[in-house]
Write a protein that holds these residues in place. Structure first.
Motif, mmCIF file in Angstrom:
data_model
loop_
_atom_site.group_PDB
_atom_site.id
_atom_site.type_symbol
_atom_site.label_atom_id
_atom_site.label_comp_id
_atom_site.label_asym_id
_atom_site.label_seq_id
_atom_site.Cartn_x
_atom_site.Cartn_y
_atom_site.Cartn_z
ATOM 1 N N GLN A 12 33.046 25.664 43.070
ATOM 2 C CA GLN A 12 33.819 25.675 44.526
ATOM 3 C C GLN A 12 35.022 24.934 44.307
ATOM 4 O OE1 GLN A 12 32.407 27.408 47.006
ATOM 5 N NE2 GLN A 12 30.860 27.703 45.470
ATOM 6 N N GLN B 94 38.519 32.527 42.314
ATOM 7 C CA GLN B 94 38.980 31.964 43.566
ATOM 8 C C GLN B 94 40.359 31.524 43.533
ATOM 9 O OE1 GLN B 94 36.112 28.705 45.029
ATOM 10 N NE2 GLN B 94 34.864 29.352 43.111
ATOM 11 N N ASN C 46 42.399 34.700 44.255
ATOM 12 C CA ASN C 46 42.579 35.070 45.503
ATOM 13 C C ASN C 46 43.674 34.436 46.423
ATOM 14 O OD1 ASN C 46 40.326 36.818 45.478
ATOM 15 N ND2 ASN C 46 38.966 35.063 46.077
#
Length: 323
Positions: free
Chosen positions: A152, A257, A260
């Protein structure tokens, strides 16, 4: 260590340690080091030149027919026609060094027809030696390293480099930093890109991004990251980070991530959409135009070095003679 070192990697390690000795001696009295300015906020010292000369002498003593691409002397030394090119940053983090801030390193990579085969990043102040051979993993001080396992972005520590040259997009970078500060556990600017990439490879940080980097800033560190199980590319996630001079690295989950977040700020040209062509008749198949090959780090680097990129799927040639 679980494998024997390639002869060329051994020579690169010898060269990096020779340069590290010069840097460490100079660090004892950094105030006495002569400093000049290449451009605004871009410094070079007599230590850069002495370190680079020691590296080149060591490499060419072992492989006199190899080419050289060095930050300070460019391609003045070595064989410009060689498929084997050593890519050298003798002191990455010069601004840190001249202030006595102990975050700097020596970076040496060997490119064979555009593909980086050997890499060494040496931190002389900590005596940390990062090294990798293509297809054989990455190591720190003889211990195998892997990228972090965090999944994450909110849990991640991400490194970057700030723009400092005239004409850089300062406002754009401030926007990127604002995005990253909100989305990560922390943003760091150590000041030596090669070492930043080595830290991603070792799992000390989870990702790295910076613009305006040259081949000598990224060649060795990029191999360390990929051999440690990570990904390296540009801000769109495409493989070529040489041409647009924007580098993004991270473990595979975090890399996606980061793409993005960074894609809107990329200067890389997006790949052209595939156009549908009418089905060729059998007799026209031989004359049908072939698809444009994707630009890869290997082809971009080979063109930057003035060499020939390896054919698709073909292994770059290597030398196995002991120096």
């Amino acid at each position: 260590m679980s494998f024997s070192l390639h002869p060329m990697l051994n020579v690169a390690i010898k060269a990096a340690r020779a340069a590290g000795s010069i840097i460490n001696r100079a660090a004892l009295d950094v105030e006495a080091v002569r400093v000049s300015q290449k451009q605004v906020n871009d410094f070079v010292t007599e230590v850069d030149y002495a370190s680079e000369n020691a590296i080149i002498e060591t490499l060419l003593s072992a492989y006199p027919q190899h080419g050289i691409l060095a930050e300070e002397s460019g391609q003045e030394r070595g064989n410009r026609q060689s498929d084997h090119v050593w890519i050298i940053d003798p002191l990455d983090g010069t601004t840190n060094f001249i202030h006595g801030f102990p975050v700097y390193c020596v970076s040496i990579a060997l490119s064979v027809r555009g593909r980086v085969e050997q890499a060494v990043v040496y931190d002389p102040s900590r005596n940390d030696l990062f090294m990798a051979s293509h297809g054989r993993g990455a190591y720190l001080n003889n211990r195998r390293i892997r990228v972090s396992r965090r999944t994450q972005l909110g849990d991640c520590l991400v490194a970057t480099g700030f723009p400092f040259r005239k004409g850089d997009d300062f406002q754009g970078y401030l926007q990127i930093m604002a995005e990253m500060m909100k989305r990560t556990a922390g943003l760091r600017r150590p000041g030596a890109a090669a070492l930043d990439l080595a830290y991603v490879a070792a799992g000390f940080s989870d990702g790295f991004f910076e613009t305006g980097l040259q081949a000598w800033d990224t060649a060795a560190g990029a191999l360390l990251v990929t051999e440690a199980g990570g990904l390296v590319g540009n801000f769109t996630g495409e493989a070529d980070f040489i041409t647009p001079r924007e580098c993004l690295a991270g473990n595979p989950r975090v890399y996606a991530q980061l793409v993005n977040v960074l894609r809107p700020y990329s200067r890389a040209q997006p790949p052209a959409p595939a156009r549908k062509r009418p089905r060729a008749k059998p007799q026209d198949a031989a004359s049908a135009p072939s698809a444009t090959p994707a630009i890869t780090p290997e082809t971009a680097l080979a063109h930057a070095l003035g060499g020939t990129p390896p054919a698709s799927g073909a292994a770059a040639p290597t030398e196995h003679d002991t120096p």
